[in-house]
Design a protein around this motif. Structure first.
Motif, PDB file in Angstrom:
ATOM      1  N   HIS A 156       0.490   1.709  -9.856  1.00 36.67           N
ATOM      2  CA  HIS A 156      -0.509   2.017  -8.823  1.00 36.67           C
ATOM      3  C   HIS A 156      -1.645   0.990  -8.866  1.00 36.67           C
ATOM      4  N   LYS A 216       0.840  -1.213   0.000  1.00 33.90           N
ATOM      5  CA  LYS A 216       0.000   0.000   0.000  1.00 33.90           C
ATOM      6  C   LYS A 216       0.869   1.254   0.000  1.00 33.90           C
ATOM      7  N   ASP A 227      -2.868  -3.042  -6.047  1.00 35.08           N
ATOM      8  CA  ASP A 227      -4.014  -3.296  -5.164  1.00 35.08           C
ATOM      9  C   ASP A 227      -4.483  -4.760  -5.133  1.00 35.08           C
ATOM     10  N   HIS A 246       1.844   1.760  -3.448  1.00 33.88           N
ATOM     11  CA  HIS A 246       0.645   2.227  -4.170  1.00 33.88           C
ATOM     12  C   HIS A 246       0.448   3.736  -3.978  1.00 33.88           C
TER      13      HIS A 246
HETATM   14 FE   FE2 Z   1      -5.879   3.311  -3.511  1.00 38.56          FE
END
Ligand code: FE2
Length: 187
Positions: free
Chosen positions: A56, A41, A60, A44
């Motif tokens: 990016h 994260k 996830d 990200h």
């Molecule tokens: Fe996000």
């Protein structure tokens, strides 16, 4: 680790002492997964540059999958009669690796550093599969599936760092910073 992890009861067919050793192995895998999904994260959130959106968005699904791995390992610990230690303080005090060292950086630089992160996690998983295999095939089976998925995620990362000739830009890098610099060179 200094805690006595021998449970008061465990799954049928496994000695409590062996279950305690297995819980110790899984405790470190839980730390590795909790560390990894937070680190993913962080990447990200901190990628910049021309490859921003690809990286990016690639990250996830890996976060979701690694969070599920943490949940599965934690619940296996509980089924074995142990305590699934999920607090950040325990993670930081017991982990055997350093915190992720890259802040805001080019996407490919992050992927260079992530390649090294995945190498550490995958090596730890392989060792854990071996240790679990001596005690409990059900836990071994769980870890093997997770290992395969993690190797696929590392391939996603490495595909960005690979030349048409098959060489990795990060080949031989020994630190995240060095790997990030080599990644940045090809971006
Ligand atoms: Fe996000």
């Amino acid at each position: 680790m200094t805690h006595d992890l021998t449970p008061k009861y465990t799954v049928p067919g496994i000695a409590r002492e062996a279950a305690g050793r297995l819980i110790g192995v899984l405790r470190m895998r839980l730390h590795a997964f909790n560390d990894l999904h937070l680190t993913l994260k962080h990447v990200h959130w901190n990628v910049v540059g021309p490859h921003f959106i690809a990286v990016h968005e690639m990250i996830d699904p890996q976060v979701d999958s690694v969070r599920e791995m943490a949940d599965d390992v934690a619940e296996r610990i509980a089924a074995l009669g142990g305590v699934a230690q999920g607090t950040p303080g325990a993670l930081v005090s017991e982990r055997t690796w350093d915190d992720y060292s890259i802040g805001r950086a080019d996407a490919i630089a992050h992927l260079g550093a992530l390649d090294l992160v995945y190498t550490g996690v995958v090596e730890g998983m392989r060792a854990a599969v071996k240790e679990a295999g001596d005690i409990d095939t059900a836990t071994e089976d769980l870890l093997i599936g997770q290992l395969r998925a993690l190797e696929q995620f590392q391939w996603f990362v490495r595909a960005h760092l690979e030349s048409a000739g098959g060489a990795l830009a990060t080949g031989g890098a020994t630190s995240e910073t060095e790997a990030a610099e080599r990644g940045a060179e090809i971006s």
